[in-house]
Scaffold this motif. Structure first.
Motif, mmCIF file in Angstrom:
data_model
loop_
_atom_site.group_PDB
_atom_site.id
_atom_site.type_symbol
_atom_site.label_atom_id
_atom_site.label_comp_id
_atom_site.label_asym_id
_atom_site.label_seq_id
_atom_site.Cartn_x
_atom_site.Cartn_y
_atom_site.Cartn_z
ATOM 1 N N ILE A 190 0.905 -1.324 -0.121
ATOM 2 C CA ILE A 190 0.157 0.056 0.088
ATOM 3 C C ILE A 190 0.903 1.284 -0.041
ATOM 4 N N ALA A 191 1.851 1.121 0.709
ATOM 5 C CA ALA A 191 2.918 2.308 0.779
ATOM 6 C C ALA A 191 3.438 2.770 -0.455
ATOM 7 N N MET A 192 4.208 1.505 -1.058
ATOM 8 C CA MET A 192 4.639 1.572 -2.483
ATOM 9 C C MET A 192 3.539 2.164 -3.245
ATOM 10 N N THR A 193 2.343 1.716 -3.573
ATOM 11 C CA THR A 193 1.379 2.078 -4.403
ATOM 12 C C THR A 193 1.165 3.618 -4.212
ATOM 13 N N ALA A 194 0.740 3.930 -2.737
ATOM 14 C CA ALA A 194 0.415 5.539 -2.620
ATOM 15 C C ALA A 194 1.631 6.267 -2.779
ATOM 16 N N THR A 195 2.860 5.986 -2.558
ATOM 17 C CA THR A 195 3.797 7.027 -3.175
ATOM 18 C C THR A 195 4.150 7.121 -4.589
ATOM 19 N N THR A 196 3.883 6.137 -5.242
ATOM 20 C CA THR A 196 3.896 6.109 -6.728
ATOM 21 C C THR A 196 2.784 7.089 -7.138
ATOM 22 N N PHE A 197 1.630 6.809 -6.624
ATOM 23 C CA PHE A 197 0.310 7.813 -7.044
ATOM 24 C C PHE A 197 0.852 9.325 -6.613
ATOM 25 N N THR A 198 1.001 9.273 -5.363
ATOM 26 C CA THR A 198 1.343 10.834 -4.683
ATOM 27 C C THR A 198 2.384 11.533 -5.677
ATOM 28 N N THR A 199 3.401 10.772 -5.983
ATOM 29 C CA THR A 199 4.499 11.594 -6.751
ATOM 30 C C THR A 199 4.008 12.021 -7.929
ATOM 31 N N GLN A 200 3.508 11.223 -8.749
ATOM 32 C CA GLN A 200 2.770 11.587 -10.215
ATOM 33 C C GLN A 200 1.760 12.686 -10.140
ATOM 34 N N ARG A 201 1.007 12.498 -9.071
ATOM 35 C CA ARG A 201 -0.160 13.351 -8.894
ATOM 36 C C ARG A 201 0.673 14.856 -8.499
ATOM 37 N N GLN A 202 1.563 14.765 -7.493
ATOM 38 C CA GLN A 202 2.382 15.853 -7.325
ATOM 39 C C GLN A 202 2.586 16.818 -8.549
ATOM 40 N N LEU A 203 3.508 16.112 -9.501
ATOM 41 C CA LEU A 203 3.978 16.412 -10.826
ATOM 42 C C LEU A 203 2.702 17.209 -11.444
#
Length: 336
Positions: free
Chosen positions: A189-202
């Motif tokens: 879940i942490a791996m998935t959330a950080t991937t999504f957050t990083t792309q969303r942040q950009l």
């Protein structure tokens, strides 16, 4: 299958030595600091240390990735103009688009380099851990004893680093496998959330409005959801140790990107305006005069106004036709 295995071994051999060398160096350091060398904490932190070393080595590529992504965003209006002009000719459109990228010094593939270079490291670490755990087989600089220690290491004495979510069975009486599943699920879940957050942040903070439409924006929106789902589905099959590597790498990416977006945002983006507001507030606080950047809107700096065109000389007949008045210029008496 033998040829494929030989090819993988040829490619992975130098990576085995590089990864195992850094892993052992961290393990020895942590052992000197008092951690149990055969314990899971020492090996888990060694994996975290390995991740930090790899990501630090990839910083130059990350800088290229940021520059390439920024240029790709800023070039989208010109790309759309080319699409309107050559939309009927796909070959010509591709040629003109690549010409535009080349003239602006943009490599559309540079944004993929960091993740592409990490994939061999990712799978080599997976194989290194799997071989040490299943067969006590050493690779690289790992000795038989270190491979056995690495393969048998467990966090808190109950969560082996070699286990994965799907490899666990909750019905075992000691309850240890339930702990494995919970930790693995948390890391996935942490791996998935950080991937999504990083792309969303950009996309939400460092992409200009013009770049939020068109083919490039659609690709970014698709990746926003496809990548987390792919990592989430694949993560349940990876060992705890490999999940630690990937989650730590994602956290590094998220922090690194946050720093870049905050301090060096792309023009014309919400992050760019936020930086201007912070700089203005900082200047006011210190009683200084705020010096605005070239453009607050993110558009290309306006061209300097051309010099005033001098009036052309006229003949006597032309002056008579125009009423006997000379064009703008000083009269004989010096008045305007």
């Amino acid at each position: 299958m033998g040829a494929i295995g030989n090819l993988f071994g040829f490619i992975a051999t130098p990576l085995y030595y590089a990864i195992s060398g850094v892993l052992i160096a961290w393990h020895k350091l942590l052992s000197l600091l008092g951690l149990n060398p055969d314990g899971g904490v020492a090996w888990a932190l060694s994996i975290v240390g390995l991740t930090l070393v790899i990501r630090a080595a990839l910083i130059p590529l990350f800088v290229k990735q940021i520059k390439s992504s920024r240029n790709m965003q800023l070039l989208q209006p010109q790309v759309r103009e080319l699409q309107k002009k050559y939309g009927h000719d796909r070959e010509r459109l591709g040629q003109e688009t690549m010409k535009l990228y080349k003239e602006s010094g943009t490599n559309p593939f540079a944004s993929c380099l960091p993740i592409l270079l990490q994939m061999p490291i990712f799978f080599t670490l997976f194989h290194l851990l799997n071989e040490a755990a299943r067969n006590n087989t050493p690779h690289g600089f790992l000795t038989d004893n270190l491979a056995s220690s690495f393969g048998k290491s467990a966090l808190f004495g109950a969560i082996p680093l070699k286990e994965s979510f799907w490899g666990s069975r909750v019905w075992q009486p000691d309850g240890g496998q339930l702990s494995v599943m919970l930790l693995a699920l948390f890391l996935v879940i942490a791996m998935t959330a950080t991937t999504f957050t990083t792309q969303r942040q950009l996309m939400s903070k460092n992409m200009p409005a013009d770049a939020m439409t068109g083919q490039y924006a659609q690709q970014q929106k698709m990746l926003l959801y496809i990548l987390p789902v792919a990592f989430g589905l694949g993560g349940v099959a990876f060992p705890i140790g490999v999940l630690l590597y990937w989650t730590t790498s994602n956290l590094w990416t998220m922090g690194q990107q946050f720093y870049v977006i905050r301090n060096n945002p792309a023009p014309g983006t919400p992050a760019f305006q936020a930086k201007i507001d912070r700089d203005k507030a900082k200047a006011d606080k210190h009683g200084e005069v705020y010096k605005a950047p070239e453009t607050d809107t993110g558009s290309a700096p306006e061209a300097r106004p051309s010099q005033r065109q001098q009036p052309k000389k006229q003949s006597r007949s032309q002056r008579k036709k125009s009423g006997g008045q000379k064009p703008d210029g000083p009269t004989k008496g010096g008045s305007q």
